[in-house]
Design an enzyme around this catalytic site. Structure first.
Site, PDB file in Angstrom:
ATOM      1  N   GLU A  37       0.714  -1.103   0.023  1.00 37.04           N
ATOM      2  CA  GLU A  37       0.092  -0.060   0.046  1.00 37.04           C
ATOM      3  C   GLU A  37       0.774   1.181   0.031  1.00 37.04           C
ATOM      4  O   GLU A  37       0.586   2.455   0.632  1.00 37.04           O
ATOM      5  CB  GLU A  37      -1.019  -0.008   1.349  1.00 37.04           C
ATOM      6  CG  GLU A  37      -2.071  -1.015   1.142  1.00 37.04           C
ATOM      7  CD  GLU A  37      -3.232  -0.487   1.482  1.00 37.04           C
ATOM      8  OE1 GLU A  37      -3.792   0.635   1.169  1.00 37.04           O
ATOM      9  OE2 GLU A  37      -3.892  -1.030   2.618  1.00 37.04           O
ATOM     10  N   GLY A  38       1.762   1.212  -0.561  1.00 33.54           N
ATOM     11  CA  GLY A  38       2.926   2.448  -0.826  1.00 33.54           C
ATOM     12  C   GLY A  38       3.752   2.351   0.353  1.00 33.54           C
ATOM     13  O   GLY A  38       3.758   2.119   1.511  1.00 33.54           O
TER      14      GLY A  38
END
Lengths: 580, 432
Positions: free
Chosen positions: A385-386
């Site tokens: 998620e980043g």
């Protein structure tokens, strides 16, 4: 106010609340889900077999957990962000299940939800809500992980203009083996306004039934082993034009929106996991005796519990504050806050699980106890998620962008040699060094924070003010080349995250005292501990950011890194070496 | 006769004092004009329920109202007419429906709600009998009895001078009863109060105070007693022992369940419950206890949980004299770091935060129990049960220091011998 996309005190104080009816509704959901997770989800088996048994998936589908944020008209539960975060606390008890569900709804079908047309929604959402079809999000390729814009998957328009042909392969796709609906990002050639041909990214809804979709075998991972992660290959997959999400060439925005909207729930998920860990670990620490004393009587062990409690409290506060702000109608986008929640929670979870394992000592290391599984599962939180590094850059640069817009005028004037502006800046600096009193409306007669939190609020106000001056100084020194100064931006991001965390904690503690929640004095303690620590760290970081600061080791760091990477090895001579 | 009738009617009306006030303020009530109005205003005392009722007594025959049904409350000869309304309303059991019916009856009887203050006070008194004192809807219904918008002040003089004080007091009494039973008012209550009394009235102020303080006090008790205590004596004993011990690792053991048996000879044998609690720390302390010193069973000590009183017994030992306290730390106890530094330095005076003032040296408490009866036989069974987990008890002399509990006193006063329990000693040595 402060240089980040500003949150005026009215937006963060008072802490967002939900009505009694909503609270009852969500509590009714919480009961059965908790029961399901404690009784019918065998996390150890899932971890060992690297597979989620179909009965568990079926149970999740029956509970409606596959369509939590899908509106009720399409068969989902239609939960708001706050309620989704609340359920996330329970689901996080098993990492693999949590990741499977998150990959399905937080990113897999989010694209259809936020940017899809009504036909697309009506066509796909009902089956996705019931769990009959599972969704996956396909962006990462072997050559592009964080560098998402460099993807090579291509979608070419067919001759009749009614469909696209998709070619390429994606890796590390969660739910890749189970999914029937994929949100795929591919390059398309679009003709610009001035007739130039450009390659832009487009988002497509691809069904497995379109043909040409194959997936590799599930990857063997360190943690979240139950989640199905595999390669997905597209070979001349025919995608009708109606399945484009948003518009052709608008994939970048769609991707940004999808990724930014799912992040905040990691805060409540981590907090839920840490709360469970505190229970289990405290049970152990209060019963085991060494040297005729209970473990819980030793100071070092007590410190670990305090650390876990403080981190869990702050994570919860940040997550629900962000969720509340997102739920409020008319508030602009909270992607920076969501990113801050993600960074803080992922790192906090990693540290807390490690400390909990340490309390158990040897037992924590054994596979019989769940701690090592929690540790492995939480390691991935810093990556997916980043990655945290990317998100720190995002937080710092978005803030700089905003601050820059406001301060550009002033800085340019000063550089031109405008004496008035220069004098004003000099006077401000002088006053700052004399210890200026800052008042941003948090404490005092009409202060929004409760008087018990006066000290913490004062520290927050001071930090915010000095952060403002620091950012101004940085912009003056670096201008737009600050994009390359990652070590500087890292500190800016750290300070911003701490500031947001302090705000969330103070806001929540104020509300607790004002309405008399149980154990609100404990909350005040946690807030004060956190704010004092964060205040010190922020001051240190901001001191490092001054020009010619003695604490600033960036130049040395860069030099060492350059020498090591030049030789691609550790270059010191061995300590036992002799010259003569 | 006419004058008396006017006087009496005026007194009746003053029971709904608002009407009189309106007259004073110049409303159109021709039959109230005149001297009788002023006289009756001064003659009627503040709380004249009984006098007005007693006087209206004599007006029985001449009552202007024709509907006998409605007036039975006034005619039946009871001192307090509104209580009668409640008595009549419950055909069968006293519950919420009956109470609501009584309130509705009053409201339907008269659009002007004459006598509403007395009615509301009577209703508040009757609520515990009907069992509705913790029901917010009922309170809202009672507040509904007030006529709306009549008592709202309209100009600055009315606002200055405590407009309709009796009604405001009555409103405050309703809220006070809510406060006494710990019931939080809701939006409906606020709406009603605003409609009836207007903003900045005393009842609204009280409502605001309730809304401010109640949330703050809701969770203020760190050890709350659950509202519904279990009836079963074993469960009750379990909860109260856990409450006293306040240790999460303490274990509750039920040594004997209460049962009534009829033996073969036809006699009734009743067994009373014995529930004990002991934590691992206490077990260790007992294990280290010197068996030549006696342990004492003392009791019963009362524990009050709201309105229930339960009694518990304690097994304790005497504090050791300072010579016998063991404090030697073996220097080889810890492999990794020295637990005892061989320095001659003591803790600095300014860093010494030990508290001396209230320290009373007390002996260790080894276990606690609650039993159905406080006699030696039952408690001996408890000691026997404790011996399973603490074998040292079999060699330790156990001394019973039992004071007469309330049941023993009652039994003693009932029985003929009436002997008092004096602390007895009973040595018990058993080989297991």
């Amino acid at each position: 106010m402060h240089p980040l996309p500003p949150r005026t005190p009215e937006e963060v104080f008072p802490y967002p609340e939900i009505s009694n009816e909503e609270l009852e509704e969500i509590n009714q959901f919480v009961g059965p889900v908790e029961k399901f997770f404690s009784e019918e989800v065998d996390s150890k088996k899932i971890d060992q077999d690297a597979k989620i048994p179909p009965e568990t998936l079926k149970g999740l589908k029956n509970l409606g957990l596959f369509g939590m944020q899908i509106p009720e008209e399409y068969g989902g539960l239609g939960l708001s962000n706050t309620m989704y975060a609340r359920l996330g606390e329970i689901i996080s008890l098993d990492g693999s299940v949590a990741v499977t569900l998150a990959a399905h709804q937080a990113i897999g079908l989010k694209g259809i939800l936020i940017a899809g047309t009504d036909e697309q929604k009506a066509k796909y959402l009902p089956k996705l809500a019931s769990g009959e079809h599972i969704a996956a999000f396909c962006l990462t390729e072997p050559g592009s992980g964080s560098d998402a814009a460099s993807i090579q998957t291509r979608a070419t328009m067919s001759e009749d203009g009614k469909s696209f042909l998709l070619n390429g392969s994606k890796i590390w796709i969660s739910n890749g083996g189970l999914a029937d609906i994929f949100t795929v990002f591919a390059r398309t050639e679009i003709v610009d306004n001035d007739g130039a041909k450009k390659d832009k990214i487009t988002a497509f809804i691809v069904e497995r039934a379109f043909g040409g979709v194959t997936n590799g075998k599930p990857e063997d991972k360190l943690g979240i082993r139950g989640s199905n992660t595999c390669e997905v290959h597209f070979e001349n997959t025919k995608v009708p034009v109606e399945n484009v999400i948003g518009e052709v060439g608008g994939g970048f925005k769609v991707a940004m929106n999808i990724l930014n909207s799912g992040r905040f729930s990691m805060g409540s998920a981590s907090a839920g996991m840490i709360k469970k860990l505190i229970e289990m670990t405290a049970e152990y620490a209060c019963t085991r005796k060494q040297f005729n004393k209970k473990l819980s009587d030793f100071g070092l062990i007590q410190e670990k519990f305090t650390l876990m409690a403080v981190k869990a409290y702050v994570m919860e506060s940040m997550a629900y504050l962000t969720a509340g702000m997102m739920d409020r109608p008319g508030v602009p986008d909270c992607s920076v806050e969501a990113a801050m929640v993600k960074v803080f929670s992922s790192e906090g979870a990693w540290i807390c699980v490690s400390e909990a394992l340490q309390v158990l000592g040897g037992l924590g290391y054994m596979k019989d106890y769940p701690y090592e599984r929690y540790l492995r599962d939480s390691r991935v939180l810093l990556i997916f998620e980043g990655t945290n590094e990317i998100l720190r850059m995002y937080i710092a640069l978005t803030g700089m962008q905003y601050a820059g817009r406001i301060l550009t005028g002033k800085i340019k004037e000063m550089k031109k040699g405008n004496v008035g502006v220069a004098l004003e800046i000099f006077v401000n600096k002088f006053r700052d060094s004399m210890g200026r009193k800052v008042d941003l409306g948090l404490v005092g007669k009409d202060g929004v924070a409760h008087p018990s939190l006066e000290e913490s609020s004062k520290k927050l106000e001071e930090n915010i003010y000095y952060f403002g001056t620091t950012v101004e100084g940085l912009l003056r020194r670096f201008g737009k080349t600050i994009v390359d100064e990652q070590l500087v931006l890292k500190r800016v991001a750290d300070v911003s995250i701490n500031l947001y965390a302090m705000t969330a904690a103070i806001s929540r503690a104020s509300r607790s005292i004002s309405i008399g929640l149980r154990n609100h004095d404990h909350e005040v303690l946690l807030t004060n501990i956190f704010c004092t620590e964060a205040y010190f760290k922020n001051n240190y970081a901001m001191a490092e950011l001054e020009k010619y600061a003695a604490e600033n080791l960036d130049d040395s760091i860069k030099k060492v890194a350059q020498q090591v990477l030049e030789k691609r090895a550790y270059i010191c001579s061995h300590p036992l070496e002799r010259t003569f | 006769m006419n004058g008396v009738r006017n006087l009496l009617r005026a007194r009746e009306l003053s029971a709904g004092r608002g009407v009189l006030r309106q007259a004073l303020l110049g409303r159109d009530r021709p039959w109230l004009q005149g001297s009788s109005c002023a006289q009756s205003f001064w003659l009627v005392p503040v709380r004249s329920i009984r006098s007005s009722a007693a006087l209206s007594h004599s007006e029985l025959v001449h009552s202007a109202r024709g509907d006998k049904e409605k007036d039975r409350g006034f005619r039946d000869g009871s001192l307090v007419p509104f209580d009668e309304l409640f008595e009549r309303a419950h055909e069968g059991d006293r519950n919420k429906a009956a109470f609501s019916r009584a309130v509705e009856l009053f409201c339907q009887r008269d659009v002007r709600r004459r006598g509403h203050i007395e009615f509301i006070n009577a209703a508040l008194r009757k609520m515990p009998e009907f069992g509705v004192e913790r029901d917010l809807d009922v309170y809202n219904k009672i507040l509904d009895v007030f006529p709306k918008e009549v008592f709202v002040p309209r100009n600055f003089i009315q606002r200055m001078f405590n407009h309709y004080p009796r009604q405001q007091e009555c409103g405050i009494h309703v809220l006070e009863q809510m406060e006494n039973y710990g019931i939080m008012p809701n939006k409906q209550t606020k709406f009603l109060l605003l409609q009836i009394f207007g903003e900045k009235s005393h009842p609204i102020r009280k409502y605001q105070r309730l809304l401010y303080w109640f949330p703050k006090f809701k969770h203020i008790n760190p050890y709350p007693v659950p509202a519904a205590l279990p009836q079963d004596p074993v469960d009750l004993a379990r909860i109260s022992l856990q409450r006293i011990a306040a240790d999460l690792s303490a274990k509750v053991t039920v040594y004997q369940l209460p049962l009534t048996d009829i033996s073969d000879a036809g006699k009734e044998i009743t067994q009373l419950h014995i529930v004990g609690i002991q934590s691992p720390d206490q077990q260790e302390l007992l294990a280290r206890h010197n068996p030549s010193r006696p342990v004492f069973v003392e009791g019963p000590f009362p524990l009050w949980l709201k309105k229930t009183c339960v009694y518990y017994y304690v097994l304790r030992g005497e504090p050791l004299p300072p010579e016998e306290k063991e404090e030697v730390i073996d220097s080889e106890r810890n492999f990794y770091y020295p637990m005892h530094l061989d320095l001659d330095l003591d803790r600095d005076l300014w860093d010494d935060e030990e508290f001396y003032v209230d320290e009373v040296v007390e002996g260790p408490i080894f276990a606690m129990c609650m039993a159905g009866a406080g006699d030696q036989a039952t408690l001996a069974k408890w000691i026997l049960g404790l011996q399973q987990t603490n074998p040292i008890l079999s060699q330790t002399p156990v001394v019973f220091h039992l004071t007469p509990g309330p049941r023993e006193l009652q039994a003693a006063s009932d029985s003929e011998s009436g002997e008092e329990e004096i602390p007895q000693s009973w040595h018990m040595k058993q080989e297991l």
